[in-house]
Scaffold this motif. Structure first.
Motif: not given
Length: 307
Positions: A175-185, A269-277
């Motif tokens: 549930h993201h637009f890239f391979c963020d380590p946390y969602p992959i874990l 919902q944490d993807t919004v904060a990820t987009v921030m940085f």
């Protein structure tokens, strides 16, 4: 789960930010615009600093490196999302995903280290102005950046090697637009205890070291500034730090909200904060550093006039 009954996946599905096709079209246009602004804005910063001899100082050397890292950072994630949308695909291969994780960790940590080095530079400039040129020698500046690259690459390699040891079975939807380590874990069907432990120990150390350096540097800066006799002197001292503090707040505020807790608590919902940085910070950096800096604005106008 019995390993014999497991089927190792060969790709992940990037579901994007909203998961709704009608929203993804708008987001694609928005991300394309932001990516073009990130590339052009940061590239202009690098060109302006390179072409203006007055900006060949430690502060602008670090800023040029930050702009370079921001271009690379955004290029790790956004182009794949844009290409996938154009091809009508959501897939990213397992190998591509691991490579994306490696460079995502490298460049995000490099951003933090460069921000801490810039904070130290401001500390020396304000608290020890007479010794500034002697302390911030070109060799030291290059060494600080080189050490940062070595540490961040080793840290990214550690996490990536631990990630490839995990087994991924049937659920491959991210549930993201890239391979963020946390969602992959969260998708792994094997034990992630070691990964989580390394995130909070080694990862915490890599995160807290530059963050602590920034806090300590600005602690000394503010104590020095408050002792200045005139309000004009205080304003001038703080104006040199305002841009940097704005970027630090955006960057570390988002990271603290997402990554300083267990991966199990990660939500879409944490993807919004990820987009921030990952996107917003590289986007606003050129504007923050140019609009609030007279020398930078002058160099940019000279560059534009040449073009």
């Amino acid at each position: 789960m019995d390993r014999d009954n497991q089927t190792r996946i060969t790709e992940f599905l990037l579901l994007g930010l909203s998961g709704k096709p009608e929203h993804e079209e708008i987001l694609w246009g928005l991300f394309l615009w932001m990516y073009l602004v990130i590339i052009s804005g940061n590239f202009l910063i690098i060109l302006a600093i390179s072409c203006d001899n007055h900006l060949h100082t430690p502060m602008y050397f670090f800023l040029a490196n930050l702009s370079c890292v921001d271009i690379c950072f955004s290029s790790v994630t956004i182009p794949k999302m844009l290409v996938n949308h154009m091809l009508g695909s959501e897939s990213i291969s397992y190998v591509e995903c691991m490579i994306q994780i490696y460079f995502f960790i490298t460049f995000s940590n490099m951003d933090g280290f460069l921000l801490s080095v810039m904070a130290y530079d401001r500390y020396v400039a304000i608290c020890s102005p007479l010794h500034y040129t002697m302390i911030m020698r070109p060799k030291l500046c290059v060494l600080l950046v080189a050490i940062s690259w070595v540490i961040t690459n080793l840290h990214a390699l550690l996490h990536t090697l631990l990630m490839v040891q995990l087994t991924f079975c049937f659920n491959n939807a991210v549930h993201h637009f890239f391979c963020d380590p946390y969602p992959i874990l969260k998708l792994s069907c094997s034990d992630t205890f070691v990964n989580e432990l390394v995130v909070f120990t080694v990862g915490g150390l890599i995160f807290l070291t530059p963050f602590t350096c920034i806090i300590v540097s600005y602690g000394y800066i503010f104590s020095k500034v408050l002792k200045l006799p005139s309000a004009q002197g205080i304003k001038k001292a703080l104006s040199t730090c305002g841009s940097h503090l704005t970027v630090v707040s955006l960057f570390y505020g988002a990271i603290l909200g997402v990554y300083m807790r267990p991966s199990s608590s990660y939500s879409p919902q944490d993807t919004v904060a990820t987009v921030m940085f990952t996107v917003v910070t590289p986007l606003v950096n050129p504007f923050i550093y140019s609009l609030r800096n007279r020398d930078m604005k002058g160099a940019l106008w000279k560059l534009i006039a040449r073009l």
